[in-house]
Design an enzyme around this catalytic site. Structure first.
Site, PDB file in Angstrom:
ATOM      1  N   TYR A 119       0.820  -1.212   0.000  1.00  0.00           N
ATOM      2  CA  TYR A 119       0.000   0.000   0.000  1.00  0.00           C
ATOM      3  C   TYR A 119       0.857   1.268   0.000  1.00  0.00           C
ATOM      4  CZ  TYR A 119      -4.594  -2.137   1.030  1.00  0.00           C
ATOM      5  OH  TYR A 119      -5.775  -2.814   0.978  1.00  0.00           O
ATOM      6  N   ASP A 153      -6.110  -7.321   4.296  1.00  0.00           N
ATOM      7  CA  ASP A 153      -7.310  -6.687   3.739  1.00  0.00           C
ATOM      8  C   ASP A 153      -8.218  -7.760   3.146  1.00  0.00           C
ATOM      9  OD1 ASP A 153      -8.990  -4.563   2.763  1.00  0.00           O
ATOM     10  OD2 ASP A 153      -8.112  -4.882   0.781  1.00  0.00           O
ATOM     11  N   LYS A 187       3.803 -15.152   1.612  1.00  0.00           N
ATOM     12  CA  LYS A 187       4.017 -15.815   0.321  1.00  0.00           C
ATOM     13  C   LYS A 187       5.520 -16.021   0.166  1.00  0.00           C
ATOM     14  CE  LYS A 187       2.453 -17.385  -3.662  1.00  0.00           C
ATOM     15  NZ  LYS A 187       1.545 -18.542  -3.809  1.00  0.00           N
ATOM     16  N   ASP A 198     -11.899  -9.640   4.893  1.00  0.00           N
ATOM     17  CA  ASP A 198     -13.207  -9.635   4.213  1.00  0.00           C
ATOM     18  C   ASP A 198     -13.712 -11.069   4.064  1.00  0.00           C
ATOM     19  OD1 ASP A 198     -13.129  -6.822   3.779  1.00  0.00           O
ATOM     20  OD2 ASP A 198     -14.037  -7.046   1.793  1.00  0.00           O
ATOM     21  N   ASP A 212      -2.268 -18.217  -0.244  1.00  0.00           N
ATOM     22  CA  ASP A 212      -3.268 -18.908  -1.080  1.00  0.00           C
ATOM     23  C   ASP A 212      -3.900 -20.054  -0.306  1.00  0.00           C
ATOM     24  OD1 ASP A 212      -0.739 -20.085  -1.182  1.00  0.00           O
ATOM     25  OD2 ASP A 212      -0.805 -20.587  -3.318  1.00  0.00           O
TER      26      ASP A 212
HETATM   27  C1  IPM Z   1     -10.340  -1.403   4.369  1.00  0.00           C
HETATM   28  C2  IPM Z   1     -10.472  -0.789   2.991  1.00  0.00           C
HETATM   29  C3  IPM Z   1      -9.307   0.145   2.707  1.00  0.00           C
HETATM   30  C4  IPM Z   1      -8.042  -0.699   2.689  1.00  0.00           C
HETATM   31  C5  IPM Z   1      -9.401   0.961   1.417  1.00  0.00           C
HETATM   32  C6  IPM Z   1     -10.708   1.696   1.288  1.00  0.00           C
HETATM   33  C7  IPM Z   1      -8.273   1.938   1.320  1.00  0.00           C
HETATM   34  O1  IPM Z   1     -10.603  -1.792   2.029  1.00  0.00           O
HETATM   35  O2  IPM Z   1     -10.306  -0.654   5.358  1.00  0.00           O
HETATM   36  O3  IPM Z   1     -10.295  -2.633   4.478  1.00  0.00           O
HETATM   37  O4  IPM Z   1      -7.728  -1.317   1.669  1.00  0.00           O
HETATM   38  O5  IPM Z   1      -7.369  -0.735   3.719  1.00  0.00           O
HETATM   39 MN    MN Z   2     -10.882  -3.778   2.874  1.00  0.00          MN
END
Ligand code: IPM
Ligand code: MN
Ligand code: NAD
Length: 360
Positions: free
Chosen positions: A141, A248, A191, A252, A224
């Site tokens: 990032y 990230d 990785k 999710d 992976d």
């Molecule tokens: C999160 C989001 C952010 C990230 C984006 C919006 C910059 O996806 O907080 O998980 O990738 O960290």
């Molecule tokens: Mn995110």
């Protein structure tokens, strides 16, 4: 003594979910003598619209002067055409970096009440309690060089995944310390079979374990495989520590074990500051419809009470109130099952009512 919170609703459903979280803080003030004060400020697209900057100077000053920051979400189609530094996401990355929030705790805990909300089989997800510790201010990032360059008649896009030893050391310590308060197991996700940055990551995590946390069990997994194992048998995990991008994605993914991304809170913590933010985004598809699940944000308030405001007792109460509304069968539309579909504000009100009853 009163505590000061900077509140950054942001964009899309950020405005709606933060409103519900503030109702909860209000009940805690009135019913439990919390003495929290807050000031709202702009971030993301809202910051750009109001101040021409996704992380306005005024917001920065306020955040630096607060005991904690509460953030909703940023982003939306309206701002996608802007130059990169002006986009909402740059504001979020900006405040994380500016406040030095290197450790992002993302707990994925499956509530029994929501077993049927998950897309996975109940027996696979029942009892899941994972803490993803995501490095938040480095990795691909932030690595240099980056950009889009012209090269032989076409363009090349470049990002750099990089970690220094000290960046890995501090996130490894964070994960091992967190594991000691749980089941004492850390799985480091990388990785290392392909990337040098992961090779250094793995070596460093092993060194910190051996020298400072010999009592904590450490395993390693390629990212992976980790993505697959999270779905195959999520109960094998306690703490997962990983870099910015992998964290990230995996968080999710882990959120769907719980039934919805709208259930996952987070704490972003550095040496001096802390920010509390649901892991999801601004959900443009449902923004403005009073449909969003505010529980991730309300549970982020619980994390704030626990980690920044020295109010573990109140954090327990907020978490108990969330469980109680789920027991009652209340569900926002993102959560399948239950007996009563409620709106974003309806869910917030229900949590507040439970807290009011507890306050007597
Ligand atoms: C999160 C989001 C952010 C990230 C984006 C919006 C910059 O996806 O907080 O998980 O990738 O960290
Ligand atoms: Mn995110
Ligand atoms: P998203 O998390 O906003 O939405 C993904 C899906 O989950 C959507 O269908 C959405 O409706 C649903 N969802 C998310 N939160 C929910 C909630 N609380 N209740 C019910 N449903 C919920 O991710 P996206 O669609 O990829 O991104 C949308 C925007 O948000 C983009 O601009 C992105 O950059 C931004 N974003 C911001 C953050 C943040 O501020 N921390 C995090 C992720 C994405």
């Amino acid at each position: 003594m009163s505590v000061n919170i900077t509140v950054l609703p942001g964009d899309g459903i950020g405005q709606e979910i933060v409103r519900e979280a503030l109702k909860v803080l209000d009940v805690l003030n009135r019913g439990f003598d919390l003495k929290a004060e807050w000031e709202e400020a702009a971030i993301g697209g809202d910051g750009y619209d109001r101040a021409g900057d996704p992380y306005p100077e005024e917001t920065r000053k306020l955040a630096h002067a607060s005991d904690a920051v509460l953030l909703g979400a940023v982003g939306g189609a309206k701002w996608e055409g802007l130059a990169k530094p002006l986009r909402p996401e740059a504001g979020l990355l900006g405040i994380r970096a500016d406040l030095g929030l290197f450790a992002n705790y993302r707990p994925a805990k499956v509530y029994d009440q929501l077993l049927e909300a998950s897309t996975l089989k109940p027996e696979v997800v029942q009892g899941v309690d994972i803490l993803v510790v995501r490095e938040l201010v480095s990795g691909v990032y932030f690595g240099q060089p980056r950009g889009i360059v012209q090269e032989g008649g076409q363009r090349r896009g470049i990002n750099t995944m990089s970690y220094t030893e000290s960046e890995v050391e501090r996130i490894a310590r964070t994960a091992f310390a967190a594991a000691r308060l749980r089941s004492n197991r850390v799985c480091s996700v990388d990785k290392a079979n392909v990337l040098e940055v992961s090779e250094l990551w793995r070596e460093t995590v092993i060194r910190i374990k051996e020298t400072e946390f010999p009592d904590v069990e450490l395993t390693h997994m390629y990212v992976d495989n980790a993505a697959m194992q999270l779905i195959r048998n999520p109960k094998q995990f306690d703490v997962m520590v990983t870099g910015n991008l992998f964290g990230d994605i995996l968080s999710d993914e882990a959120s769907m074990l719980t039934g919805s991304i709208g259930m996952l809170p987070s704490a972003s913590i550095g040496d001096k500051y802390a920010m509390y933010e649901p892991i999801h985004g601004s959900a443009p598809d449902i923004a403005g419809q009073n449909k969003a699940n505010p529980l991730a944000t309300i549970l982020s308030v619980a994390m704030m009470l626990r980690y920044s405001l020295d109010q573990a007792g109140l954090a327990d109460k907020v978490e108990a109130a969330v469980e109680a509304v789920l027991d009652d069968g209340l569900r926002t539309p993102d959560l399948a099952g239950g007996s009563k579909v409620v709106s974003c504000s309806g869910m917030g009100d229900a949590v507040c009512e439970k807290l009011q009853v507890m306050a007597g």
